[in-house]
Design an enzyme around this catalytic site. Structure first.
Site, short mmCIF file in Angstrom:
data_model
loop_
_atom_site.label_atom_id
_atom_site.label_comp_id
_atom_site.label_asym_id
_atom_site.label_seq_id
_atom_site.Cartn_x
_atom_site.Cartn_y
_atom_site.Cartn_z
N ALA A 1 0.85 -1.20 0.00
CA ALA A 1 0.00 0.00 0.00
C ALA A 1 0.88 1.23 0.00
O ALA A 1 2.05 1.20 0.41
CB ALA A 1 -0.94 0.02 1.20
N GLY B 1 -0.59 8.98 1.68
CA GLY B 1 -0.08 10.32 1.55
C GLY B 1 1.14 10.60 2.39
O GLY B 1 1.86 11.57 2.14
N ASP C 1 -7.19 9.24 14.14
CA ASP C 1 -7.57 8.86 12.77
C ASP C 1 -8.37 7.56 12.79
O ASP C 1 -8.07 6.60 12.08
CB ASP C 1 -6.33 8.72 11.91
CG ASP C 1 -6.66 8.80 10.40
OD1 ASP C 1 -7.78 9.23 10.07
OD2 ASP C 1 -5.80 8.42 9.60
#
Length: 650
Positions: free
Chosen positions: A38, A41, A154
């Site tokens: 993966a 950002g 998050d």
């Protein structure tokens, strides 16, 4: 950033069009990078082998542009130290951190399985009880972090892992930090995912335990409804709605969601942080209590087609991508309509004894969560498909289940008495003493071959097709009993049970042939032919042949005839010279020729008849005329010298 070390069972590199310089490299002399799974950002995640401990790990490696920022690196390393100290079964463990030639990395636990986002994408919304049973271990993990002074910042479905063995783990505390380390985040920078960001994060950049609670409430809303509460054309429009709108009750979108779950979502997503549960542990206590009082079969109804919520103008659909955002709060708040909410009313201070009691309940709830939802009351339905029903029943009962056997169902592939399916299905989480219903297979649908003997070929084919079988090839053989063109027999035989669609071959008569009754006693020949549907006439004639014996027939033997046809039989009266057969005139018998009684073996099995006649001292000739396997005629009868030949017909 999207979580990656939790990808599906078969891992594939995210981008195969650009060569990755880390692939195949031995990072820091310890981690052999095998594939990139993966890229987000802030960092990329790789599957790697820790050659020192011989274990598979997930490496989160910062992007080079961020690795050059000393402040960011400091926060990154601070994260490793904070999370590594957090030991909880529902938290992805951090093993190590380091740097090698400008590559700053974390070594983390690799958890094969799926993310909550994968589950939502595949299944849509979940049943109320199942949604809560996923959220409880998430809250237990967040609660453990909150008690050590750590905030995730998050919380989202991409960061909740559902492992192959059924565990729930919270991943990517990559932006978490101690509550008292406020100087590690630059002023004016928002960190998080806008779809799950609390109003205070949007307006002031402040995030505490109640911000994680807000995100958890949004995530529970999404599990119950299959969609996020707010969607917009831009992050600013979504942020605006977090600040000014109220998350709707899940039951407004999905009728039948229990009121207790509505209350839990609304409390967790209150715009005023002071009115939310103080941290994830407090929300966990409420969630466990909600689960305790919830009916076990609480399954919300599907929303009506086209139903939408005031908070969801686009209706239902797949949620958008949810990348972690590191953005300027100043730019996000450029729109004047996004402003901080009014200051909250200060709540009264609760007595010390109440807080102490609540703390005890919270700790007990966290400690008991694992038992309550994994090794305690619940277990998975075992994989029993394909097993013999009796064996499967014994195995399930040995594990504590109550087993019922349902009505068998046909299956083209699975043999009879094998488990075709179970209710609940294999892998389903159920109470340990739950009832499992096993549905056995009765094998393929089978039908008997119909009786088409003496039918024409066309009628036989139609009758075979009517029962679900397929007419096959046709052969023709002469017959002593069946008229030309009619079915003599089938292959397989009439009554044989075959799978639907199987072929049935037809054997037709090539013509009805005249039976050969020569040498048969006249009365026996007459009776046999009448039984076969002929119309015989007997005439007497002097002849050297044995008296009362057929010496001629019209039509001749083996000639093609029709059913009911007239037949003329010529019967011998014997010679007219006064000659007598020895056994007819014992006084004239030759010296030494003793007469022996001839056993009457008519209607006996051919093999038995032959044995009996030979035992009595006679020779035996066998002639086939009816093919029944039983003797229909015998000549001579009465007495005869030993060694005389006796003919039998069957």
């Amino acid at each position: 950033m999207p979580s990656a070390w939790q990808t599906a069972r078969k891992l594939t590199p995210v981008d195969t069009t650009v060569a990755d310089p880390l692939l195949g490299r031995l990072l820091d002399g310890r981690y052999r990078v095998e594939s990139r799974i993966a890229r987000g950002g802030m960092a990329a995640v790789y599957l790697a082998l820790d050659v020192r401990l011989d274990r598979t790990v997930a490496l989160k490696v910062m992007h080079p542009s961020l690795a050059e920022d000393p402040d960011f690196v400091r926060r990154f390393i601070g994260e490793a130290k904070s999370v590594a100290s957090l030991s909880h079964p529902n938290v992805v463990h951090v093993f190590d951190q380091g740097a090698d030639a400008g590559n700053v990395y974390l070594s983390m636990e690799y958890v094969p399985g799926r993310t909550m986002r994968d589950v939502l994408r595949e299944r849509g919304r979940l049943p109320a009880r199942e949604a809560l049973e996923i959220m409880i271990p998430v809250l237990a993990a967040l609660g453990a972090a909150h008690q050590t002074g750590m905030v995730h910042r998050d919380v989202k479905p991409e960061n909740v892992l559902l492992s192959d063995d059924g565990r729930v783990k919270v991943a990517d505390f990559g932006l978490a930090r101690a509550i008292d380390a406020g100087n590690q985040t630059k002023t004016g920078v928002m960190i998080g995912t806008i779809a799950y960001m609390s109003p205070e994060q949007v307006t002031s950049g402040v995030a505490d335990t109640r911000s994680d609670v807000y995100a958890a409430g949004v995530m529970l809303f999404e599990l119950l409804t299959g969609q996020q509460p707010y969607l917009g054309e831009s992050p600013m429009s979504v942020a605006y709605r977090h600040v000014h709108d109220r998350v709707p009750a899940p039951s407004t979108l999905v009728p039948g969601v229990p009121a207790a779950l509505d209350a839990l979502v609304l409390a967790a997503t209150d715009r005023d942080p002071a009115r939310r549960p103080t941290d994830a542990t407090a929300m966990l206590v409420a969630a466990v209590e909600t689960h305790r009082v919830m009916p076990h079969d609480s399954t919300p109804q599907r929303p009506l087609p086209g139903a939408t919520s005031p908070s969801m103008p686009r209706g239902f659909g797949a949620p958008p991508a949810n990348p972690t955002m590191v953005a300027s709060r100043t730019e996000m708040l450029a729109a004047p309509e996004i402003a901080p909410p009014a200051p909250a009313r200060r709540r009264g201070v609760r007595p010390v004894w109440f807080l102490a009691a609540l703390a005890v309940v919270m700790v007990a709830a966290i400690a008991g969560t694992g038992w309550w939802f994994s090794e305690g009351r619940y277990t998975k339905v075992p994989e029993l498909l394909g097993l013999n029903v009796a064996l499967a029943k014994a195995q399930a009962e040995k594990q504590g289940f109550t087993v019922k056997i349902g009505p068998a169902e046909h299956d083209d592939k699975l043999a009879e008495d094998k488990v075709l399916r179970s209710d609940p299905e294999p892998g389903k989480e159920v109470l340990k003493d739950a009832v499992i219903t096993l549905i056995p297979s009765s094998g393929p649908v089978k039908v008997p071959v119909p009786n088409v003997v003496n039918l024409s070929e066309g009628d036989a084919r139609a009758k075979i097709s009517e029962v679900g079988l397929t007419p096959g090839s046709v052969s023709r053989v002469p017959s002593d009993t069946v008229q030309r063109g009619l079915v003599m027999r089938t292959s397989p035989a009439v009554g044989t049970r075959l799978r639907e669609g199987s072929k049935v071959q037809l054997v037709l008569s090539a013509g009805l042939l005249m039976p050969d009754v020569s040498e048969m006693q006249c009365d026996q020949a007459d009776a046999f032919l009448r039984q076969k549907g002929f119309n015989p006439t007997v005439v007497q004639q002097t002849d050297q042949a044995q008296p009362n014996t057929i010496i001629a027939q019209v039509p001749a033997a083996r000639a093609e005839v029709t059913a009911g046809q007239a037949v003329q039989l010529t019967c011998s009266k014997g010679p007219d010279t006064g000659f007598h057969w020895p056994w007819e005139n014992p006084d004239n018998a030759q010296p030494g020729q003793a007469l022996v009684p001839i056993p009457d073996v008519r209607f006996k099995k051919v093999t038995d008849a032959v044995s009996e006649l030979r035992t009595a001292g006679f020779r035996v000739r066998v002639r086939k005329i009816a093919g029944t396997g039983a003797v229909v005629a015998e000549n001579p009868l009465g007495q005869a010298p030993a060694g005389t030949r006796v003919t039998i017909w069957h």
